[in-house]
Each structure stands twice: as structure tokens, then as C-alpha cells.
Design a protein around this motif. Structure first.
Motif, PDB file in Angstrom:
ATOM      1  N   PRO A 112       0.835  -1.214   0.000  1.00 47.92           N
ATOM      2  CA  PRO A 112       0.000   0.000   0.000  1.00 47.92           C
ATOM      3  C   PRO A 112       0.861   1.252   0.000  1.00 47.92           C
ATOM      4  CG  PRO A 112       0.155  -0.886   2.209  1.00 47.92           C
ATOM      5  CD  PRO A 112       0.850  -1.878   1.312  1.00 47.92           C
ATOM      6  N   ILE A 113       0.271   2.353  -0.412  1.00 43.74           N
ATOM      7  CA  ILE A 113       1.028   3.600  -0.471  1.00 43.74           C
ATOM      8  C   ILE A 113       1.261   4.193   0.914  1.00 43.74           C
ATOM      9  CG2 ILE A 113      -1.008   5.097  -0.782  1.00 43.74           C
ATOM     10  CD1 ILE A 113       0.816   6.677  -2.819  1.00 43.74           C
ATOM     11  N   ALA A 114       0.382   3.886   1.890  1.00 43.31           N
ATOM     12  CA  ALA A 114       0.537   4.427   3.253  1.00 43.31           C
ATOM     13  C   ALA A 114       0.205   3.329   4.257  1.00 43.31           C
ATOM     14  CB  ALA A 114      -0.374   5.630   3.453  1.00 43.31           C
ATOM     15  N   PHE A 115       0.902   3.334   5.392  1.00 43.22           N
ATOM     16  CA  PHE A 115       0.699   2.255   6.374  1.00 43.22           C
ATOM     17  C   PHE A 115       1.174   2.715   7.751  1.00 43.22           C
ATOM     18  CE2 PHE A 115       4.757   1.851   4.261  1.00 43.22           C
ATOM     19  CZ  PHE A 115       5.666   1.622   5.286  1.00 43.22           C
ATOM     20  N   ASP A 116       0.752   1.969   8.776  1.00 46.06           N
ATOM     21  CA  ASP A 116       1.171   2.188  10.170  1.00 46.06           C
ATOM     22  C   ASP A 116       0.907   3.621  10.643  1.00 46.06           C
ATOM     23  OD1 ASP A 116       1.977  -0.403  10.370  1.00 46.06           O
ATOM     24  OD2 ASP A 116       4.130  -0.005  10.162  1.00 46.06           O
ATOM     25  N   GLY A 117      -0.362   3.983  10.715  1.00 42.26           N
ATOM     26  CA  GLY A 117      -0.714   5.311  11.200  1.00 42.26           C
ATOM     27  C   GLY A 117      -1.677   5.253  12.373  1.00 42.26           C
ATOM     28  N   TYR A 118      -2.245   6.394  12.696  1.00 38.73           N
ATOM     29  CA  TYR A 118      -3.244   6.469  13.759  1.00 38.73           C
ATOM     30  C   TYR A 118      -4.009   7.771  13.625  1.00 38.73           C
ATOM     31  CZ  TYR A 118      -0.162   9.819  16.086  1.00 38.73           C
ATOM     32  OH  TYR A 118       0.603  10.918  16.370  1.00 38.73           O
ATOM     33  N   VAL A 119      -5.181   7.806  14.245  1.00 44.86           N
ATOM     34  CA  VAL A 119      -5.945   9.043  14.317  1.00 44.86           C
ATOM     35  C   VAL A 119      -6.618   9.090  15.680  1.00 44.86           C
ATOM     36  CG1 VAL A 119      -8.011   8.018  13.249  1.00 44.86           C
ATOM     37  CG2 VAL A 119      -7.680  10.489  13.180  1.00 44.86           C
ATOM     38  N   ASP A 120      -6.599  10.254  16.301  1.00 42.05           N
ATOM     39  CA  ASP A 120      -7.260  10.442  17.596  1.00 42.05           C
ATOM     40  C   ASP A 120      -8.687  10.908  17.350  1.00 42.05           C
ATOM     41  OD1 ASP A 120      -5.122   9.677  19.204  1.00 42.05           O
ATOM     42  OD2 ASP A 120      -4.225  11.674  19.128  1.00 42.05           O
ATOM     43  N   VAL A 121      -9.611  10.205  17.975  1.00 37.43           N
ATOM     44  CA  VAL A 121     -11.040  10.443  17.769  1.00 37.43           C
ATOM     45  C   VAL A 121     -11.627  10.980  19.067  1.00 37.43           C
ATOM     46  CG1 VAL A 121     -13.246   9.320  17.309  1.00 37.43           C
ATOM     47  CG2 VAL A 121     -11.197   8.609  16.059  1.00 37.43           C
ATOM     48  N   GLU A 122     -12.337  12.098  18.980  1.00 34.82           N
ATOM     49  CA  GLU A 122     -12.956  12.684  20.173  1.00 34.82           C
ATOM     50  C   GLU A 122     -14.413  12.273  20.245  1.00 34.82           C
ATOM     51  OE1 GLU A 122     -13.775  17.031  22.302  1.00 34.82           O
ATOM     52  OE2 GLU A 122     -12.235  16.835  20.752  1.00 34.82           O
ATOM     53  N   LEU A 123     -14.811  11.678  21.376  1.00 39.06           N
ATOM     54  CA  LEU A 123     -16.192  11.255  21.578  1.00 39.06           C
ATOM     55  C   LEU A 123     -17.012  12.431  22.113  1.00 39.06           C
ATOM     56  CD1 LEU A 123     -15.579   7.707  23.114  1.00 39.06           C
ATOM     57  CD2 LEU A 123     -15.649   8.415  20.714  1.00 39.06           C
ATOM     58  N   GLU A 124     -18.312  12.233  22.215  1.00 38.21           N
ATOM     59  CA  GLU A 124     -19.210  13.344  22.546  1.00 38.21           C
ATOM     60  C   GLU A 124     -18.927  13.959  23.906  1.00 38.21           C
ATOM     61  OE1 GLU A 124     -23.312  12.580  22.008  1.00 38.21           O
ATOM     62  OE2 GLU A 124     -23.160  12.351  19.833  1.00 38.21           O
ATOM     63  N   ASP A 125     -18.410  13.160  24.850  1.00 37.49           N
ATOM     64  CA  ASP A 125     -18.148  13.710  26.185  1.00 37.49           C
ATOM     65  C   ASP A 125     -16.729  14.256  26.314  1.00 37.49           C
ATOM     66  OD1 ASP A 125     -16.655  11.409  26.182  1.00 37.49           O
ATOM     67  OD2 ASP A 125     -17.535  10.557  28.005  1.00 37.49           O
ATOM     68  N   GLY A 126     -16.011  14.314  25.196  1.00 33.53           N
ATOM     69  CA  GLY A 126     -14.655  14.853  25.225  1.00 33.53           C
ATOM     70  C   GLY A 126     -13.568  13.811  25.364  1.00 33.53           C
ATOM     71  N   THR A 127     -13.946  12.548  25.614  1.00 38.14           N
ATOM     72  CA  THR A 127     -12.958  11.477  25.693  1.00 38.14           C
ATOM     73  C   THR A 127     -12.264  11.304  24.343  1.00 38.14           C
ATOM     74  OG1 THR A 127     -14.297  10.306  27.340  1.00 38.14           O
ATOM     75  CG2 THR A 127     -12.615   9.021  26.184  1.00 38.14           C
ATOM     76  N   VAL A 128     -10.953  11.141  24.374  1.00 37.25           N
ATOM     77  CA  VAL A 128     -10.186  10.940  23.143  1.00 37.25           C
ATOM     78  C   VAL A 128      -9.789   9.472  23.051  1.00 37.25           C
ATOM     79  CG1 VAL A 128      -8.091  11.534  21.871  1.00 37.25           C
ATOM     80  CG2 VAL A 128      -9.348  13.308  23.099  1.00 37.25           C
ATOM     81  N   PHE A 129     -10.103   8.851  21.923  1.00 36.60           N
ATOM     82  CA  PHE A 129      -9.828   7.426  21.706  1.00 36.60           C
ATOM     83  C   PHE A 129      -8.942   7.310  20.476  1.00 36.60           C
ATOM     84  CE2 PHE A 129     -10.489   3.063  20.591  1.00 36.60           C
ATOM     85  CZ  PHE A 129     -10.798   2.414  21.781  1.00 36.60           C
ATOM     86  N   ARG A 130      -7.815   6.644  20.623  1.00 31.76           N
ATOM     87  CA  ARG A 130      -6.880   6.501  19.492  1.00 31.76           C
ATOM     88  C   ARG A 130      -7.226   5.249  18.687  1.00 31.76           C
ATOM     89  NH1 ARG A 130      -0.599   7.982  19.617  1.00 31.76           N
ATOM     90  NH2 ARG A 130      -1.708   9.981  19.679  1.00 31.76           N
ATOM     91  N   VAL A 131      -7.344   5.419  17.378  1.00 39.40           N
ATOM     92  CA  VAL A 131      -7.601   4.312  16.464  1.00 39.40           C
ATOM     93  C   VAL A 131      -6.361   4.104  15.607  1.00 39.40           C
ATOM     94  CG1 VAL A 131      -9.001   3.492  14.540  1.00 39.40           C
ATOM     95  CG2 VAL A 131     -10.082   4.735  16.423  1.00 39.40           C
ATOM     96  N   ASP A 132      -5.826   2.899  15.620  1.00 43.18           N
ATOM     97  CA  ASP A 132      -4.631   2.596  14.843  1.00 43.18           C
ATOM     98  C   ASP A 132      -5.017   2.232  13.417  1.00 43.18           C
ATOM     99  OD1 ASP A 132      -2.742   2.987  16.911  1.00 43.18           O
ATOM    100  OD2 ASP A 132      -3.189   1.010  17.738  1.00 43.18           O
ATOM    101  N   ILE A 133      -4.264   2.793  12.475  1.00 40.61           N
ATOM    102  CA  ILE A 133      -4.507   2.558  11.055  1.00 40.61           C
ATOM    103  C   ILE A 133      -3.488   1.531  10.549  1.00 40.61           C
ATOM    104  CG2 ILE A 133      -4.660   3.592   8.767  1.00 40.61           C
ATOM    105  CD1 ILE A 133      -6.724   4.684  10.754  1.00 40.61           C
ATOM    106  N   GLU A 134      -3.979   0.476   9.936  1.00 41.72           N
ATOM    107  CA  GLU A 134      -3.082  -0.527   9.368  1.00 41.72           C
ATOM    108  C   GLU A 134      -2.539  -0.069   8.022  1.00 41.72           C
ATOM    109  OE1 GLU A 134      -3.869  -4.749   7.309  1.00 41.72           O
ATOM    110  OE2 GLU A 134      -4.170  -4.775   9.493  1.00 41.72           O
ATOM    111  N   ARG A 135      -3.426   0.476   7.176  1.00 41.97           N
ATOM    112  CA  ARG A 135      -2.998   0.832   5.838  1.00 41.97           C
ATOM    113  C   ARG A 135      -3.994   1.774   5.188  1.00 41.97           C
ATOM    114  NH1 ARG A 135      -2.343  -4.114   2.587  1.00 41.97           N
ATOM    115  NH2 ARG A 135      -3.222  -3.140   0.756  1.00 41.97           N
ATOM    116  N   ALA A 136      -3.531   2.501   4.198  1.00 45.20           N
ATOM    117  CA  ALA A 136      -4.406   3.268   3.311  1.00 45.20           C
ATOM    118  C   ALA A 136      -3.896   2.996   1.905  1.00 45.20           C
ATOM    119  CB  ALA A 136      -4.350   4.758   3.636  1.00 45.20           C
TER     120      ALA A 136
END
Length: 501
Positions: A112-136
Motif C-alpha cells: 500500500p502507499i501508506a501504512f502504520d498510522g493512527y488518528v485520535d477520535v474525540e467522543l461526545e463527552d470529550g474522551t479521546v480514543f486513538r484508532v490505529d490505522i493498518e494501511r491506506a
């Protein structure tokens, strides 16, 4: 078996099982032409008009990679904190389906052209949850089947099917998460917030219109259950082509309850694709899920490997726009919103609307008041998104300008708002047509005040005796007589003049 069981109550299911989710998001890139040929990549054209021999998979036609699509894919990868491959290549993913005219999809498999990433996701109450990205990875979209006849719009029960190849070859980037663990009972909320975060990211990067209702962004939602967080991963199902945030959340909740019921019945979950039904809020079985080896991937012989220049990648990185999370923090500081206020604005999808309203001249407080008050209630009543209401930020700015200038008060402004929403024109036109401007001439006000005082001599005596409480009743009578068009502050001044004089 899975179609016959009842659902386990959601709270009970997540108390006894640990849900694991994984999400594959496909985004159509907003390039002018398709991924491998010069056909226009538009929307809404007459069927089978935006095609070339490459789109149709005709013998002898050769693909050429769209350079802008590669740049957009790199933008996405960088924004997701991915590594960008030094070299990558396309592969043929072989399967037969009428909307894939070549009998294979040109995609990327092991490189793949991109791999091994992450994005921080903010939930409605302000909690931040990190989601790991395998590939794009980059690939092309399939065409579109329309199944005619039957009651479901699906191939089963249809009388015949029509195929439109306009979409075949549209550039896609598919973003695949690693298994998302640790979300527990909040797994549906995490899934929704993740897809929404990506949608906002695509728009900020200007790589796609990212309109889910058009299918620009689609999510395949994988769900599995296991007894404990320490247990091996369970068998997953993949609910295909979910295209709204609400449906992403609902489909995860449904699959958790359904799979829990399957396991409680002593059966095993089938690894399969499933269809989401928005009307019933349920999923139904699609086909047994294929594994990678079933697609007989092999390198695409007609396309050379892609070797992105490192300097070019850094140029792209340096030119990335302000990303949504950073932008929200900046705007919150500029607007002076409390954390809870900003979360409400974000959750309502009102950030861009308020930003544009402020740019149109309204104060941040006034912009928030309108969008999160009257307009949010209207959107909820009509069951539509705020942005889909028939009113623009510029019109809200003009409405607030009328209030600020004293030509209308807040009560009259709500009537003007109703008129604009009803299609009666711009705020100024509604004020004129409905005769809603505040009465600023003392003559008519004094007539109304004198009538109100004459009708309530007992209140007049109390006011003259120093009790100002009854003034409110007199003001109310005047406001009623003037259909709310009087300036309440001026009415109060004139009442005091009349009674004390």
C-alpha cells in the motif's frame, strides 16, 4: 441460524462479551478524471456516458495512473500519521461481478502507499480514543447495479438488473484500521466518531466532497465478540457499504446483540458479509466472506511501481491545511466557548455553519444562539441535519444585523427566521412583507400606553405609589397591542414618564 435468533439486550451483551470492531472506509477522490483513464469523474451524468475503453475493460486498453489521485492518497496518509511507502505497486484483485467489467479490480495488496498510522477520535463527552490505522491504499471503484423489480432493491427477487459504468474507475482510497479493542460498551460510539473524523479530514484536505448520501464515503463495519479482552479474537462479520454516521453506530449495536444471541444459542458466528437495512435497523446475510487468497492477487503487469519522491512528499506535508482537531481548538479560543459549548457545537455539526455566520458579521455568541437554539430545534423536528435546513449563514448574519440595529427584537427575529425557512426570501424582505419592524415612533407607543393605563387604573395607582412591579403587566399589554413590535425598554421609559408625571 443467525437469522432466526432474537437479539440479546445490548447492555447485557457488552457485560458478557468484549466487542472488537474494525472499519474499512472507502473515500472517492475528487479528481477531474478517473484513476486509470481520462474519463470524467463526475456525478449524476446519464448512465454509461462517462466511460472510455479502459473504464469498460475492453481488450487492448491500457491504464495510466492519475497523478493527482496519488497526491491525494499521500495527503490522506500523512494526515493519518502514516508512513508513506518508498515504493508501492498495484495488484489485480480477481472476482466476477457485473459492475466490474474487467473481472478484476485494480487495487493495492501487499504494497500500500501508506501504512502504520493512527488518528485520535474525540467522543461526545470529550474522551479521546486513538484508532490505529493498518494501511491506506489506492484502488478504483466499481460500477453501479440497479436491480429493477422486487421489494428490496436488491438482486434477490429483482426482475432484471441495469449496470452503469460511469462510476467504474473512480479513484478510491481505502483506509483499514487495525482491530479496535478496549472500547467496550462504547464501541458503537467509537465507530461513529471515527467515520465522522475521517469525513471531516477528507473535507479539510480537499481530496473529496465526502458526501455520504452520494456514496463518496462508505464504511464496511467489522464486528466480533470474545468472552474477555484477553481471549483470542472472535469470528467477525462485515456489514458492507454503510453510508451514514447514524447507521454505522446502529449497525455495530445490532451486530453485537445478534452475535451475542448466536453464541448464547450454542451456535457459531459465520464469517460473512452482511447488508444493513436502514428502515428496520437490522442486518441480513450477504455472502460468505472471502479471504485474501480467494482473490488470487498478483501484481498488475500493465502498471509500473510508484516511487514517490521524498522531497515531493515533504512538499505535500508542508502544504497540508489546518486539520479539523487543531482548527476546532483555535476556533474555540477565538469564540470564547466553554468546553461543553464547543462539544455541543461539534456534535451538532455546526462548526462550519457558525464559522461562516461569524464571517457574515454575527458575534460568536449570537451565531451559536441561532444555530444551537431555534435552528437546532427545527432540524430535530424535521429530522434533518442542520446544514440541510433551507437557510444560510449569510442569512443568519443578516438577521442578527437587523437585531443589532434595533430594527427588530429577538421575538420578531424568530418570526423573521420562520419566514426565511418558509422560503419567503431574505430577512430584510420578510421584515418588510410581514410588517415586523420595531415601532420606534413615540406617537403610536404613547397611544398604546395610554390605552393600557386607562384599562388598569389600579395598577397605575400602585406604580405612582412607588411599586414598579406592575410595570411589567403594562408593558405586556403594550407589546400585545403592537404585536410585539414595540421596544420594551422604550415602553418602560414612557410608562414611567406617564405615571410619574
Amino acid at each position: 441460524m443467525s437469522a432466526l435468533v432474537d437479539l440479546v439486550d445490548y447492555d447485557e451483551a457488552v457485560s458478557r462479551f468484549d466487542p472488537v470492531i474494525g472499519i474499512e472506509v472507502h473515500v472517492e477522490l475528487g479528481t477531474a478524471t478517473k484513476m486509470f483513464d481520462g474519463a470524467p469523474a463526475g456525478f449524476g451524468e446519464e448512465p454509461n456516458t462517462s466511460v472510455t475503453p479502459v473504464s469498460l475493460g475492453l481488450p487492448g486498453s491500457l491504464p495510466v495512473v492519475n497523478g493527482t489521485a496519488v497526491e491525494y492518497a499521500i495527503r490522506i496518509g500523512l494526515a493519518l500519521n502514516c508512513q508513506i511507502a518508498e515504493t508501492c505497486r498495484f495488484a489485480r484483485k480477481n472476482y466476477f461481478y457485473p459492475d466490474v467489467p474487467k473481472n478484476f479490480q485494480t487495487s493495492q495488496y501487499d504494497e500500500p502507499i501508506a501504512f502504520d498510522g493512527y488518528v485520535d477520535v474525540e467522543l461526545e463527552d470529550g474522551t479521546v480514543f486513538r484508532v490505529d490505522i493498518e494501511r491506506a491504499h489506492m484502488e478504483e471503484d466499481a460500477g453501479k447495479n440497479t436491480h429493477v423489480g422486487g421489494s428490496t432493491g436488491r438482486i434477490h427477487g429483482a426482475e432484471y438488473s441495469l449496470v452503469d459504468y460511469n462510476r467504474a474507475g473512480i479513484p478510491l482510497v481505502e483506509i483499514v484500521t487495525r482491530p479496535i479493542t478496549g472500547a467496550g460498551e462504547r464501541a458503537p460510539e467509537v465507530a461513529r466518531a471515527y467515520v465522522q473524523t475521517l469525513r471531516d479530514l477528507f473535507r479539510a484536505l480537499e481530496v473529496s466532497e465526502a458526501r455520504m448520501e452520494r456514496g463518496n464515503v462508505r464504511a464496511d463495519v467489522n464486528v466480533s465478540l470474545r468472552p474477555t479482552p484477553e481471549s483470542p479474537l472472535g469470528t467477525r462479520t462485515e456489514t458492507k457499504n454503510v453510508n451514514s454516521f447514524r447507521s454505522v453506530e446502529r449497525s455495530v449495536r445490532y451486530e453485537i446483540g445478534r452475535q451475542a444471541a448466536v453464541l448464547d444459542a450454542g451456535a457459531t458466528v459465520t464469517q460473512e458479509t452482511r447488508h444493513w437495512h436502514e428502515d428496520t435497523g437490522t442486518t441480513t446475510s450477504g455472502r460468505i466472506k472471502s479471504d485474501a487468497e480467494d482473490y488470487r492477487y498478483f501484481p498488475e503487469p500493465d502498471l509500473a511501481p510508484i516511487v514517490p519522491d521524498r522531497a515531493w512528499i515533504e512538499e505535500i506535508r508542508a502544504a497540508l491545511p489546518e486539520l479539523p482537531a487543531a482548527r476546532r481548538r483555535r476556533l474555540q479560543g477565538e469564540w470564547g466557548y466553554a468546553d461543553a459549548e464547543m462539544r455541543d457545537v461539534v456534535n451538532a455539526g455546526a462548526v462550519e455553519l457558525i464559522e461562516a455566520t461569524v464571517a457574515a458579521g454575527a458575534s460568536p455568541a449570537a451565531a451559536r444562539k441561532w444555530w444551537m437554539g431555534e435552528l437546532a430545534r427545527t432540524a430535530k423536528q424535521q429530522e434533518v441535519e442542520l446544514a440541510d435546513l433551507p437557510i444560510t449563514p449569510a442569512q443568519i448574519g443578516a438577521l442578527q444585523s437587523l437585531v443589532d440595529s434595533g430594527r427588530i427584537n429577538d421575538k420578531l427575529a424568530r418570526q423573521v427566521l420562520e419566514g426565511v425557512l418558509a422560503g419567503e426570501g431574505e430577512p430584510e424582505a420578510v421584515v418588510v412583507a410581514r410588517g415586523l419592524e420595531v415601532v420606534s415612533d413615540d406617537g403610536p407607543l404613547l397611544e398604546a400606553i395610554d390605552a393600557a393605563l386607562a384599562a388598569s387604573p389600579d395598577l397605575v395607582e400602585k406604580i405612582r405609589g412607588g411599586n414598579q412591579g406592575p410595570i411589567g403587566a403594562i408593558i405586556g399589554a403594550v407589546m400585545k397591542a403592537t404585536r410585539g413590535q414595540a421596544d420594551a425598554g422604550r415602553v418602560r421609559e414612557l410608562v414611567l414618564e406617564r405615571t410619574q408625571g
